[in-house]
Design a protein around this motif. Structure first.
Motif, PDB file in Angstrom:
ATOM      1  N   PHE A 142      52.062  43.441  71.372  1.00  0.00           N
ATOM      2  CA  PHE A 142      51.634  42.845  70.107  1.00  0.00           C
ATOM      3  C   PHE A 142      50.413  43.519  69.504  1.00  0.00           C
ATOM      4  CE2 PHE A 142      49.439  40.587  73.437  1.00  0.00           C
ATOM      5  CZ  PHE A 142      48.149  40.452  72.958  1.00  0.00           C
ATOM      6  N   ASP A 143      49.490  43.994  70.321  1.00  0.00           N
ATOM      7  CA  ASP A 143      48.271  44.585  69.763  1.00  0.00           C
ATOM      8  C   ASP A 143      48.502  45.973  69.190  1.00  0.00           C
ATOM      9  OD1 ASP A 143      48.526  45.299  72.603  1.00  0.00           O
ATOM     10  OD2 ASP A 143      46.585  46.291  72.367  1.00  0.00           O
ATOM     11  N   HIS A 144      49.705  46.505  69.347  1.00  0.00           N
ATOM     12  CA  HIS A 144      50.055  47.820  68.822  1.00  0.00           C
ATOM     13  C   HIS A 144      50.964  47.762  67.601  1.00  0.00           C
ATOM     14  CE1 HIS A 144      48.556  50.151  72.355  1.00  0.00           C
ATOM     15  NE2 HIS A 144      48.671  48.951  72.896  1.00  0.00           N
ATOM     16  N   VAL A 145      51.642  46.626  67.377  1.00  0.00           N
ATOM     17  CA  VAL A 145      52.717  46.611  66.382  1.00  0.00           C
ATOM     18  C   VAL A 145      52.674  45.502  65.326  1.00  0.00           C
ATOM     19  CG1 VAL A 145      54.289  47.707  68.030  1.00  0.00           C
ATOM     20  CG2 VAL A 145      54.315  45.234  67.797  1.00  0.00           C
ATOM     21  N   LEU A 146      51.798  44.520  65.465  1.00  0.00           N
ATOM     22  CA  LEU A 146      51.908  43.342  64.600  1.00  0.00           C
ATOM     23  C   LEU A 146      51.652  43.609  63.117  1.00  0.00           C
ATOM     24  CD1 LEU A 146      50.587  40.313  66.654  1.00  0.00           C
ATOM     25  CD2 LEU A 146      52.915  41.099  66.282  1.00  0.00           C
ATOM     26  N   ASN A 147      50.972  44.684  62.781  1.00  0.00           N
ATOM     27  CA  ASN A 147      50.758  44.985  61.361  1.00  0.00           C
ATOM     28  C   ASN A 147      51.913  45.773  60.745  1.00  0.00           C
ATOM     29  OD1 ASN A 147      48.280  43.676  60.945  1.00  0.00           O
ATOM     30  ND2 ASN A 147      47.176  45.373  61.891  1.00  0.00           N
ATOM     31  N   GLU A 202      61.523  38.022  81.059  1.00  0.00           N
ATOM     32  CA  GLU A 202      61.266  36.645  80.615  1.00  0.00           C
ATOM     33  C   GLU A 202      59.783  36.304  80.501  1.00  0.00           C
ATOM     34  OE1 GLU A 202      62.266  33.044  79.122  1.00  0.00           O
ATOM     35  OE2 GLU A 202      63.685  34.621  79.644  1.00  0.00           O
ATOM     36  N   ASP A 203      58.967  36.748  81.434  1.00  0.00           N
ATOM     37  CA  ASP A 203      57.560  36.339  81.421  1.00  0.00           C
ATOM     38  C   ASP A 203      56.629  37.413  80.851  1.00  0.00           C
ATOM     39  OD1 ASP A 203      57.810  38.070  83.547  1.00  0.00           O
ATOM     40  OD2 ASP A 203      56.679  36.843  84.952  1.00  0.00           O
ATOM     41  N   ASP A 204      57.144  38.285  80.010  1.00  0.00           N
ATOM     42  CA  ASP A 204      56.314  39.309  79.360  1.00  0.00           C
ATOM     43  C   ASP A 204      55.622  38.677  78.149  1.00  0.00           C
ATOM     44  OD1 ASP A 204      55.209  41.385  77.887  1.00  0.00           O
ATOM     45  OD2 ASP A 204      56.989  42.643  77.953  1.00  0.00           O
ATOM     46  N   PRO A 205      54.331  38.361  78.260  1.00  0.00           N
ATOM     47  CA  PRO A 205      53.646  37.699  77.155  1.00  0.00           C
ATOM     48  C   PRO A 205      53.180  38.652  76.056  1.00  0.00           C
ATOM     49  CG  PRO A 205      52.119  38.035  78.939  1.00  0.00           C
ATOM     50  CD  PRO A 205      53.466  38.536  79.411  1.00  0.00           C
ATOM     51  N   ALA A 206      53.313  39.948  76.275  1.00  0.00           N
ATOM     52  CA  ALA A 206      52.741  40.914  75.339  1.00  0.00           C
ATOM     53  C   ALA A 206      53.743  41.515  74.359  1.00  0.00           C
ATOM     54  CB  ALA A 206      52.067  42.050  76.121  1.00  0.00           C
ATOM     55  N   THR A 207      55.044  41.304  74.602  1.00  0.00           N
ATOM     56  CA  THR A 207      56.053  41.899  73.730  1.00  0.00           C
ATOM     57  C   THR A 207      56.682  40.817  72.856  1.00  0.00           C
ATOM     58  OG1 THR A 207      56.531  43.570  75.413  1.00  0.00           O
ATOM     59  CG2 THR A 207      58.169  43.277  73.681  1.00  0.00           C
ATOM     60  N   PRO A 208      56.415  40.853  71.548  1.00  0.00           N
ATOM     61  CA  PRO A 208      56.989  39.838  70.664  1.00  0.00           C
ATOM     62  C   PRO A 208      58.516  39.863  70.686  1.00  0.00           C
ATOM     63  CG  PRO A 208      55.282  41.105  69.533  1.00  0.00           C
ATOM     64  CD  PRO A 208      55.558  41.806  70.830  1.00  0.00           C
ATOM     65  N   ARG A 209      59.133  38.723  70.817  1.00  0.00           N
ATOM     66  CA  ARG A 209      60.593  38.646  70.895  1.00  0.00           C
ATOM     67  C   ARG A 209      61.286  38.990  69.588  1.00  0.00           C
ATOM     68  NH1 ARG A 209      58.760  38.547  75.307  1.00  0.00           N
ATOM     69  NH2 ARG A 209      59.482  37.336  77.069  1.00  0.00           N
ATOM     70  N   TYR A 210      60.596  38.884  68.466  1.00  0.00           N
ATOM     71  CA  TYR A 210      61.227  39.126  67.174  1.00  0.00           C
ATOM     72  C   TYR A 210      61.321  40.607  66.803  1.00  0.00           C
ATOM     73  CZ  TYR A 210      56.335  39.264  65.784  1.00  0.00           C
ATOM     74  OH  TYR A 210      55.010  39.544  65.719  1.00  0.00           O
ATOM     75  N   LEU A 211      60.770  41.488  67.606  1.00  0.00           N
ATOM     76  CA  LEU A 211      60.843  42.901  67.277  1.00  0.00           C
ATOM     77  C   LEU A 211      62.268  43.381  67.271  1.00  0.00           C
ATOM     78  CD1 LEU A 211      57.825  44.464  69.158  1.00  0.00           C
ATOM     79  CD2 LEU A 211      58.074  44.101  66.723  1.00  0.00           C
TER      80      LEU A 211
END
Length: 111
Positions: free
Chosen positions: A73-78, A102-111
């Motif tokens: 998320f800190d690399h792609v959210l913009n 399943e427990d990856d909190p850093a990769t947004p599921r909507y990508l």
């Protein structure tokens, strides 16, 4: 003509008991008359990114390519600032975002 790069937003890290929170750097890469962003940052850096582009006489429409080191998320959210810009990332990373663990909190599921 060789490629040049400029750090638009330096990364940072905040350590706390039990972990840390990192924010990626955002770099502008220029070569052959084209401009790419290497990572585009987190929502908390949106204003910093837009201001850095503006100080260089640029806006999101002036970016030709987004290059993602990976899809945390800190690399792609913009990325929503660049709706029509192609994205380049490794095949492994592109495959991973289709079905992150399943427990990856850093990769947004909507990508």
């Amino acid at each position: 003509m060789p490629a040049t790069y400029d750090v638009l937003v330096p990364g940072s890290s905040l350590a706390f008991e039990g972990g840390f929170f990192g924010i990626s750097s955002i770099c502008l890469v220029e070569a052959g008359g084209k401009r790419a962003l290497f990572d585009c940052g987190h929502g908390t850096t949106r204003g910093l990114l837009l201001n850095a582009l503006s100080r260089r006489g640029l806006n999101p429409a002036d970016i030709d390519l987004l290059i993602f080191s990976h899809a945390h998320f800190d690399h792609v959210l913009n990325m929503d600032l660049f709706p029509d810009v192609p994205i380049l990332m490794s095949r492994d990373e592109a495959d991973y975002i289709k079905a992150p663990i399943e427990d990856d909190p850093a990769t947004p599921r909507y990508l």
